[in-house]
Design a protein around this motif. Structure first.
Motif, mmCIF file in Angstrom:
data_model
loop_
_atom_site.group_PDB
_atom_site.id
_atom_site.type_symbol
_atom_site.label_atom_id
_atom_site.label_comp_id
_atom_site.label_asym_id
_atom_site.label_seq_id
_atom_site.Cartn_x
_atom_site.Cartn_y
_atom_site.Cartn_z
ATOM 1 N N ILE A 183 0.866 -1.223 0.127
ATOM 2 C CA ILE A 183 -0.097 0.075 -0.181
ATOM 3 C C ILE A 183 0.962 1.258 0.019
ATOM 4 O O ILE A 183 1.708 1.383 0.967
ATOM 5 N N PHE A 184 0.620 2.146 -1.111
ATOM 6 C CA PHE A 184 1.304 3.365 -0.922
ATOM 7 C C PHE A 184 0.612 4.339 -0.072
ATOM 8 O O PHE A 184 -0.192 4.836 -0.315
ATOM 9 N N ASP A 185 1.209 4.517 1.287
ATOM 10 C CA ASP A 185 0.607 5.509 2.026
ATOM 11 C C ASP A 185 1.882 6.372 2.279
ATOM 12 O O ASP A 185 2.716 6.533 1.729
ATOM 13 N N ALA A 186 1.602 7.373 3.319
ATOM 14 C CA ALA A 186 2.222 8.423 3.747
ATOM 15 C C ALA A 186 3.926 7.893 4.043
ATOM 16 O O ALA A 186 4.899 8.547 3.566
ATOM 17 N N ASP A 187 4.269 6.750 4.629
ATOM 18 C CA ASP A 187 5.384 6.391 5.059
ATOM 19 C C ASP A 187 6.087 5.804 3.565
ATOM 20 O O ASP A 187 7.204 6.226 3.439
ATOM 21 N N MET A 188 5.407 5.197 2.626
ATOM 22 C CA MET A 188 6.083 4.579 1.691
ATOM 23 C C MET A 188 6.330 6.075 0.750
ATOM 24 O O MET A 188 7.232 5.919 0.003
ATOM 25 N N SER A 189 5.388 7.062 0.713
ATOM 26 C CA SER A 189 5.758 8.212 0.066
ATOM 27 C C SER A 189 7.095 8.829 0.529
ATOM 28 O O SER A 189 7.818 9.304 -0.205
ATOM 29 N N MET A 211 9.669 7.342 2.148
ATOM 30 C CA MET A 211 10.528 6.479 1.623
ATOM 31 C C MET A 211 10.961 6.526 0.037
ATOM 32 O O MET A 211 12.125 6.609 -0.285
ATOM 33 N N GLY A 212 9.991 6.751 -0.956
ATOM 34 C CA GLY A 212 10.290 6.761 -2.059
ATOM 35 C C GLY A 212 10.232 8.113 -2.762
ATOM 36 O O GLY A 212 10.422 8.340 -3.979
ATOM 37 N N TYR A 213 10.174 9.084 -1.806
ATOM 38 C CA TYR A 213 10.173 10.507 -2.524
ATOM 39 C C TYR A 213 11.161 10.642 -3.727
ATOM 40 O O TYR A 213 10.829 11.099 -4.676
ATOM 41 N N HIS A 214 12.758 10.509 -3.456
ATOM 42 C CA HIS A 214 13.597 10.788 -4.529
ATOM 43 C C HIS A 214 13.558 10.001 -5.709
ATOM 44 O O HIS A 214 13.546 10.275 -6.882
ATOM 45 N N LEU A 215 13.221 8.736 -5.483
ATOM 46 C CA LEU A 215 12.919 7.637 -6.464
ATOM 47 C C LEU A 215 11.873 8.231 -7.349
ATOM 48 O O LEU A 215 11.797 8.041 -8.772
ATOM 49 N N ASN A 216 10.547 8.523 -6.605
ATOM 50 C CA ASN A 216 9.504 9.141 -7.730
ATOM 51 C C ASN A 216 9.830 10.424 -8.271
ATOM 52 O O ASN A 216 9.447 10.730 -9.330
ATOM 53 N N GLN A 258 17.329 1.572 -4.263
ATOM 54 C CA GLN A 258 16.513 1.768 -4.996
ATOM 55 C C GLN A 258 17.127 1.869 -6.419
ATOM 56 O O GLN A 258 16.599 1.641 -7.498
ATOM 57 N N LYS A 259 18.369 2.394 -6.427
ATOM 58 C CA LYS A 259 19.271 2.664 -7.882
ATOM 59 C C LYS A 259 19.282 1.387 -8.350
ATOM 60 O O LYS A 259 19.292 1.230 -9.514
ATOM 61 N N ILE A 278 8.570 -0.977 -6.139
ATOM 62 C CA ILE A 278 7.615 -0.563 -5.363
ATOM 63 C C ILE A 278 7.530 -0.681 -3.758
ATOM 64 O O ILE A 278 7.299 0.099 -2.858
ATOM 65 N N SER A 279 8.164 -1.805 -3.524
ATOM 66 C CA SER A 279 8.789 -2.160 -1.888
ATOM 67 C C SER A 279 9.508 -1.158 -1.521
ATOM 68 O O SER A 279 9.650 -0.954 -0.243
ATOM 69 N N LEU A 280 10.173 -0.464 -2.195
ATOM 70 C CA LEU A 280 11.202 0.781 -1.795
ATOM 71 C C LEU A 280 10.434 1.916 -1.837
ATOM 72 O O LEU A 280 11.297 2.815 -1.757
ATOM 73 N N GLY A 281 9.312 2.145 -2.007
ATOM 74 C CA GLY A 281 8.560 3.320 -2.005
ATOM 75 C C GLY A 281 8.095 3.783 -3.374
ATOM 76 O O GLY A 281 7.480 5.136 -3.168
ATOM 77 N N GLY A 282 8.497 3.231 -4.347
ATOM 78 C CA GLY A 282 7.978 3.570 -5.645
ATOM 79 C C GLY A 282 6.361 3.570 -5.939
ATOM 80 O O GLY A 282 5.900 2.665 -5.520
#
Length: 129
Positions: A15-21, A23-28, A60-61, A73-77
């Motif tokens: 689930i893409f929630d605030a915590d995942m967001s 975590m994945g901010y720079h990836l996204n 992530q890279k 996705i599991s890393l915040g994407g």
């Protein structure tokens, strides 16, 4: 303070929630940069060098380099951001989704035309049938 997250009990679902967001901010943000033609060209010319310009984790890279979208996705994407990677590679969303499920594009399309995946095994772990 951590919030109760009953939705983490769905097998195989991130689930893409605030915590995942967070975590994945720079990836996204990297993914969004691919909306510009000059950034896509720079990325395709030297993927590693372009990724190193972003403060993403090494994990992530590597997931991006491997085109392991499930790992991304599991890393915040977020899939809607990650779609920019597929588009940069000339892939349709349907091709990407198929690769994420271990299916060919045709198998994935046929499954979706028939109504998608069965709910069996895709409920909350604690849910009774």
């Amino acid at each position: 303070m951590s919030l109760d997250k009953p939705y983490t009990d769905v097998p195989g679902t991130t689930i893409f929630d605030a915590d995942m967001s967070r975590m994945g901010y720079h990836l996204n943000q990297f993914c969004m940069s691919l909306m510009k033609a000059e950034n896509r060209a720079r990325f395709k010319a030297n993927e590693r060098a372009y990724l190193d310009e972003w403060p993403m984790s090494e994990e992530q890279k590597q997931a991006v380099l491997d085109r392991d979208l499930n790992r991304c996705i599991s890393l915040g994407g977020n899939i809607y951001f990650l779609a920019k990677i597929g588009a940069t590679d000339g892939k349709s969303f349907q091709q990407m989704a198929g690769s994420m499920t271990g299916m060919t594009e045709e198998q994935y399309r046929d499954m979706m035309v028939k109504g998608g995946r069965s709910v069996e095994g895709n409920r909350y772990t604690g849910e009774k049938k």
